[in-house]
Design a protein around this motif. Structure first.
Motif, short mmCIF file in Angstrom:
data_model
loop_
_atom_site.label_atom_id
_atom_site.label_comp_id
_atom_site.label_asym_id
_atom_site.label_seq_id
_atom_site.Cartn_x
_atom_site.Cartn_y
_atom_site.Cartn_z
N ALA A 31 0.83 -1.21 0.00
CA ALA A 31 0.00 0.00 0.00
C ALA A 31 0.86 1.26 0.00
O ALA A 31 0.57 2.24 -0.69
CB ALA A 31 -0.93 -0.01 1.21
N GLY A 32 1.95 1.24 0.77
CA GLY A 32 2.84 2.39 0.82
C GLY A 32 3.52 2.65 -0.51
O GLY A 32 3.61 3.80 -0.97
N GLY B 240 2.89 5.99 -2.81
CA GLY B 240 3.98 6.84 -3.26
C GLY B 240 3.98 7.02 -4.76
O GLY B 240 4.21 8.13 -5.27
N LEU B 241 3.73 5.94 -5.49
CA LEU B 241 3.70 6.01 -6.95
C LEU B 241 2.50 6.82 -7.45
O LEU B 241 2.60 7.54 -8.44
CB LEU B 241 3.68 4.60 -7.53
CG LEU B 241 4.95 3.76 -7.32
CD1 LEU B 241 4.75 2.33 -7.82
CD2 LEU B 241 6.15 4.40 -8.01
N ILE B 242 1.37 6.70 -6.76
CA ILE B 242 0.18 7.46 -7.15
C ILE B 242 0.41 8.96 -6.94
O ILE B 242 0.02 9.78 -7.77
CB ILE B 242 -1.05 6.97 -6.35
CG1 ILE B 242 -1.43 5.55 -6.80
CG2 ILE B 242 -2.22 7.92 -6.52
CD1 ILE B 242 -2.48 4.90 -5.94
N PRO C 284 3.20 11.75 -9.64
CA PRO C 284 3.01 12.74 -10.71
C PRO C 284 2.76 14.16 -10.20
O PRO C 284 3.11 15.13 -10.88
CB PRO C 284 1.78 12.20 -11.47
CG PRO C 284 1.75 10.74 -11.15
CD PRO C 284 2.24 10.64 -9.75
N TRP C 285 2.15 14.31 -9.02
CA TRP C 285 1.82 15.63 -8.49
C TRP C 285 2.88 16.14 -7.50
O TRP C 285 3.02 17.34 -7.30
CB TRP C 285 0.46 15.60 -7.80
CG TRP C 285 -0.64 15.33 -8.78
CD1 TRP C 285 -1.30 16.22 -9.56
CD2 TRP C 285 -1.18 14.04 -9.10
NE1 TRP C 285 -2.22 15.58 -10.36
CE2 TRP C 285 -2.18 14.24 -10.09
CE3 TRP C 285 -0.95 12.73 -8.65
CZ2 TRP C 285 -2.92 13.19 -10.63
CZ3 TRP C 285 -1.69 11.69 -9.20
CH2 TRP C 285 -2.66 11.93 -10.17
N PHE C 286 3.60 15.22 -6.87
CA PHE C 286 4.66 15.59 -5.93
C PHE C 286 5.75 14.53 -6.09
O PHE C 286 5.77 13.54 -5.37
CB PHE C 286 4.11 15.61 -4.50
CG PHE C 286 4.97 16.36 -3.51
CD1 PHE C 286 5.73 17.46 -3.88
CD2 PHE C 286 5.00 15.97 -2.17
CE1 PHE C 286 6.50 18.15 -2.97
CE2 PHE C 286 5.77 16.65 -1.25
CZ PHE C 286 6.52 17.75 -1.65
N PRO C 287 6.67 14.73 -7.02
CA PRO C 287 7.59 13.67 -7.45
C PRO C 287 8.41 13.06 -6.33
O PRO C 287 8.79 13.73 -5.36
CB PRO C 287 8.50 14.39 -8.45
CG PRO C 287 7.68 15.51 -8.97
CD PRO C 287 6.85 15.97 -7.81
N ILE C 288 8.67 11.78 -6.46
CA ILE C 288 9.57 11.07 -5.55
C ILE C 288 10.96 11.68 -5.70
O ILE C 288 11.54 11.70 -6.78
CB ILE C 288 9.60 9.56 -5.88
CG1 ILE C 288 8.24 8.93 -5.55
CG2 ILE C 288 10.72 8.86 -5.13
CD1 ILE C 288 8.10 7.49 -6.00
N VAL D 266 8.55 9.49 0.95
CA VAL D 266 8.38 8.89 2.27
C VAL D 266 7.50 7.65 2.20
O VAL D 266 7.83 6.59 2.75
CB VAL D 266 7.77 9.92 3.24
CG1 VAL D 266 7.35 9.25 4.56
CG2 VAL D 266 8.75 11.03 3.54
N LEU D 267 6.38 7.77 1.49
CA LEU D 267 5.45 6.64 1.40
C LEU D 267 6.06 5.48 0.61
O LEU D 267 5.96 4.32 1.02
CB LEU D 267 4.15 7.09 0.74
CG LEU D 267 3.32 8.12 1.52
CD1 LEU D 267 2.11 8.54 0.71
CD2 LEU D 267 2.90 7.56 2.87
N PHE D 268 6.71 5.80 -0.50
CA PHE D 268 7.34 4.76 -1.32
C PHE D 268 8.45 4.05 -0.55
O PHE D 268 8.51 2.81 -0.52
CB PHE D 268 7.90 5.38 -2.60
CG PHE D 268 8.55 4.39 -3.52
CD1 PHE D 268 7.78 3.61 -4.38
CD2 PHE D 268 9.93 4.23 -3.54
CE1 PHE D 268 8.37 2.68 -5.23
CE2 PHE D 268 10.54 3.31 -4.38
CZ PHE D 268 9.76 2.54 -5.23
#
Length: 417
Positions: free
Chosen positions: A273-274, A278-280, A283-287, A297-299
């Protein structure tokens, strides 16, 4: 600084020595921490920075390599260790006031160690970098430690982590950067030099240089362990604390108790899920590791949860280390994980000492080369330097760092810096 032995804990201070029973260690966390710190040393110390495999180097900006997952995984495990340590001490009857003092002291020691390592061996104090890996560990440990001392309810910790991640995104997305404009309007989102975190780091650096005459930035115009990006790094630490709360439920009273299989499956599900979250968000707040973005952080936390699930199943359930083959497969990581910050500090001391030592060389214009470069050129890259020779040198250096930790581990000495 504390030195834990099999016989007890000795506290090295000006006060008389105190002893207590050593806390129970979670093998999966020790192994994952050991893998993490060994990989951290590996990627920090190649033989030749001009020849490094792409996955053994950080992403230039947006994106993520295997190396980018190392530091967040360590902070994740710091959060897990906070929960395990606090609960162990509370069970022994220590007061929350005493625990608060312990958290402050340990954070100060880690920061002081960072300052010493930054100054060693020349101690040119004007060139000190205040930011850095150990500084971030100290701050995250301090803040997350106090939060966990106040509350250990998973929903509360998750709510705080979510607030930190959303708040950081809002700051980076909507707050105008003085002199440049609003992100996505006048300037691109996460522009390397014109983002809010970089602007703030330059301002803080200018202030410290003007007042205490030190405090340079790693990248001169920004820092990968800067001030503002510590906010989401604290969230990384809190997510590790939540993972430890989940691990503890295998020993909880009914009806909260879960089986070890449920614990593993829960870690895996949360990890997937994390990663997906992160991947979702990407696009709006790049890794981005340099800015420690919320999607990053989530990824990274998702990857940490998957890694912890695997280690938990192998070590704490299957007891891999108790088999003949498993013992040899796992002991290096148990050794590294038992004194992680100690071996990390030693690795920096080794590097700085080898760079400081000068050896005559006819190949250099100055007539001298560093011991570090001499060893690499004469033992690993005699004909020419490649990614393979650079990696071989790094692996040899990791093995060198293992030796002092192995000596401590054999005597069951655990230095709590």
């Amino acid at each position: 600084m504390q030195v834990q032995t099999q016989a007890g804990t000795q506290t090295r201070t000006a006060t008389p020595v105190q002893t207590s029973a050593p806390p129970t260690r979670v093998l999966s966390i020790d192994v994952l921490r050991g893998i993490t710190i060994a990989f951290m040393i590996l990627v920090n110390d190649p033989g030749d920075w001009a020849h490094v495999y792409s996955q053994l180097d950080h992403s230039k900006w947006n994106g993520c390599t295997l190396t980018d997952l190392v530091f967040p995984n360590f902070l994740f495990l710091v959060g897990a260790a906070i929960i395990l340590s606090l609960n162990s001490r509370l069970r022994r009857g220590e007061s929350r006031r005493a625990l608060a003092g312990h958290i402050v002291r340990r954070a100060v020691i880690i920061f002081a160690l960072k300052m010493f390592l930054s100054a060693y061996p020349h101690f040119h104090l004007t060139h000190l970098r205040i930011y850095g890996v150990l500084t971030r560990i100290a701050i995250c440990y301090l803040v997350a430690g106090f939060i966990c001392l106040y509350t250990q309810r998973a929903r509360n910790l998750l709510a705080i982590a979510a607030a930190l991640l959303v708040g950081y995104w809002a700051l980076m997305r909507f707050v105008p950067v003085p002199g440049f404009g609003v992100p996505t309007h006048q300037i691109p989102l996460l522009d390397p030099e014109r983002n809010l975190a970089a602007w703030l780091d330059r301002g803080i650096s200018a202030f410290t240089l003007r007042t205490i005459h030190t405090g340079v930035l790693y990248q001169h115009t920004h820092d990968p362990e800067g001030f503002l990006s510590t906010i989401p790094a604290i969230a990384t630490t809190l997510l590790g604390a939540v993972a430890a709360l989940w691990l503890r439920r295998t020993d909880a009273p009914e009806p909260l108790r879960i089986t070890k299989a449920q614990c593993r499956n829960g870690l895996l599900a949360a990890g997937v899920a994390g990663i997906a979250a992160g991947l979702i968000w990407n696009p709006w707040f790049p890794i981005n590791k340099n800015l420690w973005t919320s999607s990053y952080v989530l990824f990274a936390a998702g990857c940490s949860l998957v890694g912890l699930a695997v280690c938990y199943w192998l070590m704490d359930v299957k007891r891999l280390h108790e088999t003949k083959a498993g013992k040899w497969l796992t002991w290096p990581w148990l050794v590294f994980g038992s004194n992680a910050i100690t071996v990390y500090a030693l690795s920096i001391l080794f590097v700085e000492t080898m760079i400081w030592i000068r050896i005559p060389s006819s190949l250099e214009k100055s007539g001298y080369t560093t011991a570090w470069h001499w060893v690499y050129q004469n033992l690993f890259a005699r004909t020419h330097s490649t990614e393979l020779t650079s990696l071989a040198f790094a692996l040899a250096f990791v093995a060198l760092c293992l030796i002092p930790n192995w000596l401590l581990w054999r005597k069951r000495i655990f230095i709590k810096i």
